[in-house]
Design a protein around this motif. Structure first.
Motif, mmCIF file in Angstrom:
data_model
loop_
_atom_site.group_PDB
_atom_site.id
_atom_site.type_symbol
_atom_site.label_atom_id
_atom_site.label_comp_id
_atom_site.label_asym_id
_atom_site.label_seq_id
_atom_site.Cartn_x
_atom_site.Cartn_y
_atom_site.Cartn_z
ATOM 1 N N GLY A 205 0.804 -1.215 0.000
ATOM 2 C CA GLY A 205 0.000 0.000 0.000
ATOM 3 C C GLY A 205 0.832 1.258 0.000
ATOM 4 N N ASP A 206 0.186 2.353 -0.387
ATOM 5 C CA ASP A 206 0.817 3.667 -0.401
ATOM 6 C C ASP A 206 -0.221 4.681 0.053
ATOM 7 O OD1 ASP A 206 1.723 2.122 -3.133
ATOM 8 O OD2 ASP A 206 3.431 3.108 -2.151
ATOM 9 N N HIS A 207 0.218 5.668 0.806
ATOM 10 C CA HIS A 207 -0.685 6.750 1.162
ATOM 11 C C HIS A 207 0.135 7.963 1.596
ATOM 12 C CE1 HIS A 207 0.016 4.849 5.111
ATOM 13 N NE2 HIS A 207 -0.267 6.024 5.659
ATOM 14 N N VAL A 208 -0.541 9.046 1.832
ATOM 15 C CA VAL A 208 0.097 10.263 2.333
ATOM 16 C C VAL A 208 -0.159 10.324 3.832
ATOM 17 C CG1 VAL A 208 0.128 12.786 2.253
ATOM 18 C CG2 VAL A 208 -0.163 11.460 0.140
ATOM 19 N N ASP A 209 0.907 10.480 4.627
ATOM 20 C CA ASP A 209 0.736 10.473 6.079
ATOM 21 C C ASP A 209 0.279 11.826 6.588
ATOM 22 O OD1 ASP A 209 2.990 12.120 6.193
ATOM 23 O OD2 ASP A 209 4.339 10.543 6.925
ATOM 24 N N ARG A 210 0.127 11.951 7.899
ATOM 25 C CA ARG A 210 -0.416 13.170 8.482
ATOM 26 C C ARG A 210 0.530 14.363 8.352
ATOM 27 N NH1 ARG A 210 -2.465 9.018 11.397
ATOM 28 N NH2 ARG A 210 -4.737 9.029 11.673
ATOM 29 N N ASP A 211 1.788 14.101 8.018
ATOM 30 C CA ASP A 211 2.741 15.184 7.788
ATOM 31 C C ASP A 211 2.812 15.576 6.315
ATOM 32 O OD1 ASP A 211 3.614 15.397 10.505
ATOM 33 O OD2 ASP A 211 4.712 13.530 10.219
ATOM 34 N N GLY A 212 1.982 14.943 5.488
ATOM 35 C CA GLY A 212 1.940 15.266 4.077
ATOM 36 C C GLY A 212 2.977 14.555 3.233
ATOM 37 N N ASP A 213 3.620 13.522 3.788
ATOM 38 C CA ASP A 213 4.653 12.794 3.063
ATOM 39 C C ASP A 213 4.102 11.496 2.477
ATOM 40 O OD1 ASP A 213 6.622 14.673 3.750
ATOM 41 O OD2 ASP A 213 7.046 13.657 5.651
ATOM 42 N N GLN A 214 4.593 11.147 1.293
ATOM 43 C CA GLN A 214 4.230 9.874 0.687
ATOM 44 C C GLN A 214 4.945 8.756 1.437
ATOM 45 O OE1 GLN A 214 2.107 9.659 -1.914
ATOM 46 N NE2 GLN A 214 2.165 7.425 -2.077
ATOM 47 N N VAL A 215 4.197 7.710 1.799
ATOM 48 C CA VAL A 215 4.777 6.587 2.524
ATOM 49 C C VAL A 215 4.316 5.278 1.901
ATOM 50 C CG1 VAL A 215 4.959 7.848 4.704
ATOM 51 C CG2 VAL A 215 2.904 6.525 4.218
ATOM 52 N N HIS A 216 5.112 4.240 2.128
ATOM 53 C CA HIS A 216 4.790 2.903 1.647
ATOM 54 C C HIS A 216 4.494 1.993 2.840
ATOM 55 C CE1 HIS A 216 6.321 4.340 -2.098
ATOM 56 N NE2 HIS A 216 7.604 4.217 -1.772
ATOM 57 N N THR A 217 3.533 1.116 2.678
ATOM 58 C CA THR A 217 3.252 0.089 3.674
ATOM 59 C C THR A 217 3.812 -1.239 3.181
ATOM 60 O OG1 THR A 217 1.223 1.179 4.397
ATOM 61 C CG2 THR A 217 1.449 -1.157 4.934
ATOM 62 N N TYR A 218 4.514 -1.947 4.066
ATOM 63 C CA TYR A 218 5.076 -3.257 3.748
ATOM 64 C C TYR A 218 4.530 -4.291 4.711
ATOM 65 C CZ TYR A 218 8.414 -1.370 0.417
ATOM 66 O OH TYR A 218 8.978 -0.769 -0.675
ATOM 67 N N ARG A 219 4.478 -5.534 4.227
ATOM 68 C CA ARG A 219 3.989 -6.625 5.054
ATOM 69 C C ARG A 219 4.869 -7.849 4.849
ATOM 70 N NH1 ARG A 219 -1.837 -8.228 3.572
ATOM 71 N NH2 ARG A 219 -2.303 -6.194 4.484
ATOM 72 N N ILE A 220 4.991 -8.669 5.882
ATOM 73 C CA ILE A 220 5.713 -9.929 5.779
ATOM 74 C C ILE A 220 5.091 -10.941 6.720
ATOM 75 C CG2 ILE A 220 7.424 -9.546 7.610
ATOM 76 C CD1 ILE A 220 9.564 -10.669 5.671
ATOM 77 N N ASP A 221 5.188 -12.200 6.359
ATOM 78 C CA ASP A 221 4.837 -13.292 7.257
ATOM 79 C C ASP A 221 6.107 -13.625 8.030
ATOM 80 O OD1 ASP A 221 4.397 -15.775 8.461
ATOM 81 O OD2 ASP A 221 3.127 -16.488 6.819
ATOM 82 N N PRO A 222 6.118 -13.476 9.365
ATOM 83 C CA PRO A 222 7.352 -13.708 10.125
ATOM 84 C C PRO A 222 7.889 -15.121 9.996
ATOM 85 C CG PRO A 222 5.472 -13.544 11.601
ATOM 86 C CD PRO A 222 4.996 -13.117 10.237
ATOM 87 N N ARG A 223 7.031 -16.063 9.597
ATOM 88 C CA ARG A 223 7.499 -17.423 9.413
ATOM 89 C C ARG A 223 8.414 -17.546 8.209
ATOM 90 N NH1 ARG A 223 1.520 -19.824 9.517
ATOM 91 N NH2 ARG A 223 1.432 -18.128 8.001
ATOM 92 N N PHE A 224 8.365 -16.553 7.335
ATOM 93 C CA PHE A 224 9.208 -16.541 6.143
ATOM 94 C C PHE A 224 10.686 -16.530 6.541
ATOM 95 C CE2 PHE A 224 11.829 -13.785 3.441
ATOM 96 C CZ PHE A 224 11.758 -14.432 2.221
ATOM 97 N N VAL A 225 11.010 -15.800 7.599
ATOM 98 C CA VAL A 225 12.411 -15.691 8.031
ATOM 99 C C VAL A 225 12.922 -17.037 8.494
ATOM 100 C CG1 VAL A 225 13.972 -14.613 9.672
ATOM 101 C CG2 VAL A 225 12.151 -13.275 8.612
ATOM 102 N N ARG A 226 12.096 -17.760 9.246
ATOM 103 C CA ARG A 226 12.509 -19.064 9.741
ATOM 104 C C ARG A 226 12.659 -20.077 8.605
ATOM 105 N NH1 ARG A 226 9.209 -20.271 15.346
ATOM 106 N NH2 ARG A 226 10.107 -18.565 16.560
ATOM 107 N N ALA A 227 11.879 -19.872 7.531
ATOM 108 C CA ALA A 227 11.888 -20.856 6.457
ATOM 109 C C ALA A 227 13.044 -20.672 5.491
ATOM 110 C CB ALA A 227 10.556 -20.776 5.684
#
Length: 228
Positions: A205-227
């Motif tokens: 995802g992407d959105h503009v935060d409360r300070d007016g800056d463009q930001v990116h949202t990232y996600r991961i499954d923590p089990r990925f690191v173990r695998a």
């Protein structure tokens, strides 16, 4: 015992918080809380340390704190815990900081005042995720862990300390039984999108935060690191 120069990632102690707060304010000054100064940030870090949902880890080399990561295994529950147990302390510390920082205070009233007032009065629900509404697909699940901050001292970068901290954080989350972690980072040179993408995080995802800056949202499954 660690050998000379070895990186140790450990749960933070009370004695570590002065250093983690200083690193946070100087090296990751984005958002409201770092602008409130080290005293406030130290209280904020301590609240994470005390909360059953909070995570504060430090990286040490030869006993010296050279980086830290901050987050939670369940962001809504962590926010609710802080409101229930640290509301007065954090509110008073924040007010003291705002009174000595008129520019920050004006920005706070304009961009966050109503939301924080509702939350402190118990009239607003804790956010379930870090992305703006509608920006993240499949966002209707339950608990969400959030990596809120990760900082490495400038003179210690390039030694995989950030990677060690991130993996230790994800291991904590996986142990808590949570299978989705999110974070937000600034777009462009002010953020760390490249670091997270190389580590396997997926931009959702992407959105503009409360300070007016463009930001990116990232996600991961923590089990990925173990695998891996």
């Amino acid at each position: 015992m660690s050998t000379e120069g070895e990186i140790e990632v450990l749960p933070a102690s009370e004695d570590d918080l002065r250093t983690t707060a200083a690193l946070h304010v100087t090296e990751l000054p984005h958002g409201l809380f770092p602008r409130l100064g080290e005293a406030f940030v130290r209280r904020w870090h301590r609240a994470h340390l005390d909360s059953e949902y909070g995570i504060v880890l430090v990286a040490k080399v030869e006993g010296e704190v050279v980086g830290f990561t901050l987050g939670s295994t369940d962001r809504p529950a962590n926010v609710a815990w802080m409101i229930g147990h640290r509301r007065r302390e954090l509110a008073l510390a924040g007010l003291r900081a705002l009174l000595t920082r008129p520019v920050v205070a004006a920005g706070f009233v304009r961009t966050r005042g109503l939301r924080y007032a509702r939350r402190l009065l118990g009239r607003g629900a804790a956010p379930a995720r870090v992305a703006a509404p509608g920006d993240v697909p499949e966002a209707g699940f339950g608990s969400i862990a959030v990596l809120e901050a990760i900082v490495v001292a400038p003179d210690r970068r390039g030694r995989s300390i950030g990677t060690a901290l991130t993996e230790a954080f994800l291991a904590k989350v996986a142990a808590a039984g949570v299978d989705r972690v999110e974070l937000v980072t600034k777009a462009g040179a002010r953020g760390a999108a490249g670091f997270y993408e190389r580590a396997g995080w997926r931009r959702v995802g992407d959105h503009v935060d409360r300070d007016g800056d463009q930001v990116h949202t990232y996600r991961i499954d923590p089990r990925f690191v173990r695998a891996r």
